[in-house]
Design a protein around this motif. Sequence first.
Motif, PDB file in Angstrom:
ATOM      1  N   ILE A 126       0.834  -1.211   0.000  1.00 34.40           N
ATOM      2  CA  ILE A 126       0.000   0.000   0.000  1.00 34.40           C
ATOM      3  C   ILE A 126       0.864   1.254   0.000  1.00 34.40           C
ATOM      4  O   ILE A 126       0.666   2.164  -0.824  1.00 34.40           O
ATOM      5  CB  ILE A 126      -0.947   0.012   1.216  1.00 34.40           C
ATOM      6  CG1 ILE A 126      -1.959  -1.112   1.131  1.00 34.40           C
ATOM      7  CG2 ILE A 126      -1.672   1.365   1.308  1.00 34.40           C
ATOM      8  CD1 ILE A 126      -2.818  -1.239   2.381  1.00 34.40           C
ATOM      9  N   GLY A 127       1.794   1.320   0.928  1.00 33.68           N
ATOM     10  CA  GLY A 127       2.636   2.509   1.043  1.00 33.68           C
ATOM     11  C   GLY A 127       3.401   2.828  -0.224  1.00 33.68           C
ATOM     12  O   GLY A 127       3.363   3.970  -0.714  1.00 33.68           O
ATOM     13  N   PRO A 128       4.122   1.867  -0.823  1.00 27.40           N
ATOM     14  CA  PRO A 128       4.867   2.155  -2.054  1.00 27.40           C
ATOM     15  C   PRO A 128       3.986   2.543  -3.235  1.00 27.40           C
ATOM     16  O   PRO A 128       4.426   3.282  -4.113  1.00 27.40           O
ATOM     17  CB  PRO A 128       5.600   0.835  -2.324  1.00 27.40           C
ATOM     18  CG  PRO A 128       5.752   0.203  -0.986  1.00 27.40           C
ATOM     19  CD  PRO A 128       4.498   0.560  -0.254  1.00 27.40           C
ATOM     20  N   LEU A 129       2.739   2.062  -3.268  1.00 24.36           N
ATOM     21  CA  LEU A 129       1.849   2.405  -4.380  1.00 24.36           C
ATOM     22  C   LEU A 129       1.209   3.783  -4.215  1.00 24.36           C
ATOM     23  O   LEU A 129       0.873   4.440  -5.205  1.00 24.36           O
ATOM     24  CB  LEU A 129       0.732   1.366  -4.512  1.00 24.36           C
ATOM     25  CG  LEU A 129       1.051   0.045  -5.208  1.00 24.36           C
ATOM     26  CD1 LEU A 129      -0.150  -0.898  -5.123  1.00 24.36           C
ATOM     27  CD2 LEU A 129       1.440   0.263  -6.663  1.00 24.36           C
ATOM     28  N   SER A 130       1.026   4.225  -2.965  1.00 28.32           N
ATOM     29  CA  SER A 130       0.207   5.408  -2.716  1.00 28.32           C
ATOM     30  C   SER A 130       0.761   6.733  -3.223  1.00 28.32           C
ATOM     31  O   SER A 130      -0.026   7.648  -3.485  1.00 28.32           O
ATOM     32  CB  SER A 130      -0.098   5.515  -1.215  1.00 28.32           C
ATOM     33  OG  SER A 130       1.080   5.638  -0.458  1.00 28.32           O
ATOM     34  N   PRO A 131       2.092   6.936  -3.396  1.00 26.90           N
ATOM     35  CA  PRO A 131       2.525   8.227  -3.939  1.00 26.90           C
ATOM     36  C   PRO A 131       2.030   8.500  -5.359  1.00 26.90           C
ATOM     37  O   PRO A 131       1.851   9.653  -5.738  1.00 26.90           O
ATOM     38  CB  PRO A 131       4.058   8.130  -3.910  1.00 26.90           C
ATOM     39  CG  PRO A 131       4.349   7.160  -2.819  1.00 26.90           C
ATOM     40  CD  PRO A 131       3.244   6.151  -2.907  1.00 26.90           C
ATOM     41  N   GLN A 132       1.799   7.445  -6.130  1.00 27.29           N
ATOM     42  CA  GLN A 132       1.381   7.613  -7.522  1.00 27.29           C
ATOM     43  C   GLN A 132      -0.082   7.260  -7.760  1.00 27.29           C
ATOM     44  O   GLN A 132      -0.621   7.557  -8.824  1.00 27.29           O
ATOM     45  CB  GLN A 132       2.254   6.741  -8.436  1.00 27.29           C
ATOM     46  CG  GLN A 132       3.733   7.065  -8.393  1.00 27.29           C
ATOM     47  CD  GLN A 132       4.020   8.466  -8.884  1.00 27.29           C
ATOM     48  OE1 GLN A 132       3.371   8.966  -9.807  1.00 27.29           O
ATOM     49  NE2 GLN A 132       4.980   9.136  -8.251  1.00 27.29           N
ATOM     50  N   HIS A 133      -0.718   6.628  -6.798  1.00 28.33           N
ATOM     51  CA  HIS A 133      -2.076   6.128  -7.005  1.00 28.33           C
ATOM     52  C   HIS A 133      -2.935   6.348  -5.767  1.00 28.33           C
ATOM     53  O   HIS A 133      -2.434   6.414  -4.648  1.00 28.33           O
ATOM     54  CB  HIS A 133      -2.054   4.622  -7.319  1.00 28.33           C
ATOM     55  CG  HIS A 133      -1.276   4.256  -8.527  1.00 28.33           C
ATOM     56  ND1 HIS A 133      -1.777   4.375  -9.804  1.00 28.33           N
ATOM     57  CD2 HIS A 133      -0.004   3.786  -8.662  1.00 28.33           C
ATOM     58  CE1 HIS A 133      -0.861   3.974 -10.677  1.00 28.33           C
ATOM     59  NE2 HIS A 133       0.219   3.622 -10.013  1.00 28.33           N
ATOM     60  N   GLU A 144       4.736 -13.398   0.542  1.00 28.33           N
ATOM     61  CA  GLU A 144       6.022 -14.070   0.397  1.00 28.33           C
ATOM     62  C   GLU A 144       7.062 -13.218  -0.327  1.00 28.33           C
ATOM     63  O   GLU A 144       8.228 -13.180   0.070  1.00 28.33           O
ATOM     64  CB  GLU A 144       5.828 -15.379  -0.360  1.00 28.33           C
ATOM     65  CG  GLU A 144       4.937 -16.382   0.351  1.00 28.33           C
ATOM     66  CD  GLU A 144       4.597 -17.556  -0.540  1.00 28.33           C
ATOM     67  OE1 GLU A 144       5.326 -18.560  -0.487  1.00 28.33           O
ATOM     68  OE2 GLU A 144       3.605 -17.471  -1.306  1.00 28.33           O
ATOM     69  N   GLN A 145       6.637 -12.572  -1.409  1.00 23.46           N
ATOM     70  CA  GLN A 145       7.562 -11.788  -2.237  1.00 23.46           C
ATOM     71  C   GLN A 145       6.952 -10.428  -2.568  1.00 23.46           C
ATOM     72  O   GLN A 145       6.670 -10.112  -3.733  1.00 23.46           O
ATOM     73  CB  GLN A 145       7.890 -12.551  -3.535  1.00 23.46           C
ATOM     74  CG  GLN A 145       8.604 -13.864  -3.338  1.00 23.46           C
ATOM     75  CD  GLN A 145      10.038 -13.681  -2.835  1.00 23.46           C
ATOM     76  OE1 GLN A 145      10.633 -12.608  -2.985  1.00 23.46           O
ATOM     77  NE2 GLN A 145      10.601 -14.719  -2.248  1.00 23.46           N
ATOM     78  N   PRO A 146       6.715  -9.577  -1.548  1.00 22.96           N
ATOM     79  CA  PRO A 146       6.055  -8.295  -1.819  1.00 22.96           C
ATOM     80  C   PRO A 146       6.824  -7.403  -2.778  1.00 22.96           C
ATOM     81  O   PRO A 146       6.223  -6.670  -3.567  1.00 22.96           O
ATOM     82  CB  PRO A 146       5.937  -7.660  -0.431  1.00 22.96           C
ATOM     83  CG  PRO A 146       6.992  -8.329   0.396  1.00 22.96           C
ATOM     84  CD  PRO A 146       7.065  -9.733  -0.121  1.00 22.96           C
ATOM     85  N   GLY A 147       8.162  -7.441  -2.733  1.00 19.76           N
ATOM     86  CA  GLY A 147       8.950  -6.598  -3.635  1.00 19.76           C
ATOM     87  C   GLY A 147       8.754  -6.990  -5.089  1.00 19.76           C
ATOM     88  O   GLY A 147       8.580  -6.124  -5.959  1.00 19.76           O
ATOM     89  N   GLN A 148       8.791  -8.287  -5.373  1.00 19.91           N
ATOM     90  CA  GLN A 148       8.575  -8.747  -6.744  1.00 19.91           C
ATOM     91  C   GLN A 148       7.164  -8.411  -7.227  1.00 19.91           C
ATOM     92  O   GLN A 148       6.978  -7.968  -8.366  1.00 19.91           O
ATOM     93  CB  GLN A 148       8.785 -10.262  -6.842  1.00 19.91           C
ATOM     94  CG  GLN A 148      10.212 -10.726  -6.809  1.00 19.91           C
ATOM     95  CD  GLN A 148      10.308 -12.179  -7.229  1.00 19.91           C
ATOM     96  OE1 GLN A 148       9.908 -12.553  -8.328  1.00 19.91           O
ATOM     97  NE2 GLN A 148      10.834 -13.011  -6.338  1.00 19.91           N
ATOM     98  N   VAL A 149       6.176  -8.659  -6.364  1.00 23.82           N
ATOM     99  CA  VAL A 149       4.790  -8.387  -6.749  1.00 23.82           C
ATOM    100  C   VAL A 149       4.593  -6.893  -7.007  1.00 23.82           C
ATOM    101  O   VAL A 149       3.966  -6.489  -7.995  1.00 23.82           O
ATOM    102  CB  VAL A 149       3.825  -8.884  -5.659  1.00 23.82           C
ATOM    103  CG1 VAL A 149       2.401  -8.403  -5.933  1.00 23.82           C
ATOM    104  CG2 VAL A 149       3.859 -10.407  -5.584  1.00 23.82           C
ATOM    105  N   LEU A 150       5.141  -6.059  -6.137  1.00 24.17           N
ATOM    106  CA  LEU A 150       5.035  -4.610  -6.322  1.00 24.17           C
ATOM    107  C   LEU A 150       5.657  -4.185  -7.650  1.00 24.17           C
ATOM    108  O   LEU A 150       5.073  -3.381  -8.397  1.00 24.17           O
ATOM    109  CB  LEU A 150       5.715  -3.893  -5.166  1.00 24.17           C
ATOM    110  CG  LEU A 150       5.740  -2.368  -5.236  1.00 24.17           C
ATOM    111  CD1 LEU A 150       4.335  -1.796  -5.157  1.00 24.17           C
ATOM    112  CD2 LEU A 150       6.618  -1.804  -4.109  1.00 24.17           C
ATOM    113  N   ALA A 151       6.824  -4.704  -7.971  1.00 26.77           N
ATOM    114  CA  ALA A 151       7.491  -4.350  -9.220  1.00 26.77           C
ATOM    115  C   ALA A 151       6.653  -4.781 -10.424  1.00 26.77           C
ATOM    116  O   ALA A 151       6.534  -4.030 -11.414  1.00 26.77           O
ATOM    117  CB  ALA A 151       8.869  -4.987  -9.279  1.00 26.77           C
ATOM    118  N   GLN A 152       6.060  -5.962 -10.358  1.00 29.35           N
ATOM    119  CA  GLN A 152       5.230  -6.443 -11.462  1.00 29.35           C
ATOM    120  C   GLN A 152       3.999  -5.553 -11.643  1.00 29.35           C
ATOM    121  O   GLN A 152       3.625  -5.206 -12.767  1.00 29.35           O
ATOM    122  CB  GLN A 152       4.797  -7.891 -11.209  1.00 29.35           C
ATOM    123  CG  GLN A 152       5.924  -8.904 -11.214  1.00 29.35           C
ATOM    124  CD  GLN A 152       6.353  -9.303 -12.621  1.00 29.35           C
ATOM    125  OE1 GLN A 152       5.951  -8.711 -13.615  1.00 29.35           O
ATOM    126  NE2 GLN A 152       7.187 -10.317 -12.705  1.00 29.35           N
TER     127      GLN A 152
END
Length: 311
Positions: free
Chosen positions: A60-67, A285-293
């Motif tokens: 949520i946090g990493p997505l929120s600056p742009q969305h 399990e892999q939030p960084g990979q999912v976020l990047a995708q």
Amino acid sequence: MAYVTRPGASAPTPDLPGVDHDWVRVDDITVHVASSGAQGTPVVLLHGFPEHWGEWRQVIGPLSPQHRVICPDLRGAGWTDAARSGYRRRRLTRDVLRLLDALGLERVHLVAHDWSALVAFGLAMEHPERVETLVAMSMPHPYARVTPAMLASAPNTAYQLPLAIPGLGARLLSRGRQPLARYLFGHFSTPGTWTEKDLAIFLAPLTDRDRAATAGPLYRGFIQRELLRVFSGAYRSTPLHPPTLVLVGEHDPVVRADVLARQTGPAGHLEVREVAGAAHFIVDEQPGQVLAQITDFLAAHSGPSTGGISA
């Protein structure tokens, strides 16, 4: 982690810095919505079972600056009402559609995991004008076919039998050490994914027997029926217009990315990608990979017209 209490709720909901909590009336239920980011194109994140909005706590946090990020608890889950009925395809799809209406969201990026991916596919096929892009995780797409590899994995779905039996599933999910819920989290994830603190976030709402009891109708009335429709070919001639990405964990015990990638249908843009080092609970399990995708796919397929119905 802090918690937010709604009057009358059996347990407080987890809270995160920068996340707002609202309760929105949608037809016969009141829906809990966690949201962050006041500006930007809206991204709606739909959780799986037996989780709730907290599944998305690491993205949520990493997505929120742009969305504008919107994470509802679906019917029967988390801190949304545990209605006794409504766990059928038409109603569950309508729940999401009516929530978008209530929030003034005309067109959104839709991200869904587990059973909510089946809801998201239905929404994207029936109302493509509302879905800018779709990212679906850990679930077959609508054009999937039964394969020998899938049949070989059938023992991994045996948990659905006690879960679907009225009364038994609710007891196993809610009482004592909550053995069925713990089995699901442990068996369908890679080692080291969960701490007891993590599990407590998702186990707490299930101690409410009425809430745990919604799992049976969900599996009997929707998940099993919808997967039967998929594998019987009900959607093989139905177009899927929004650009769609399907993410599958490398170690998922049931769904395989290489198999789904070979099974195509009348989709305008359908990609299947594997998430390395993950099983079924790929967001945890892999939030960084999912976020990047997610961010890469949204950036590649965003149009100029996303946004709300009104300011």
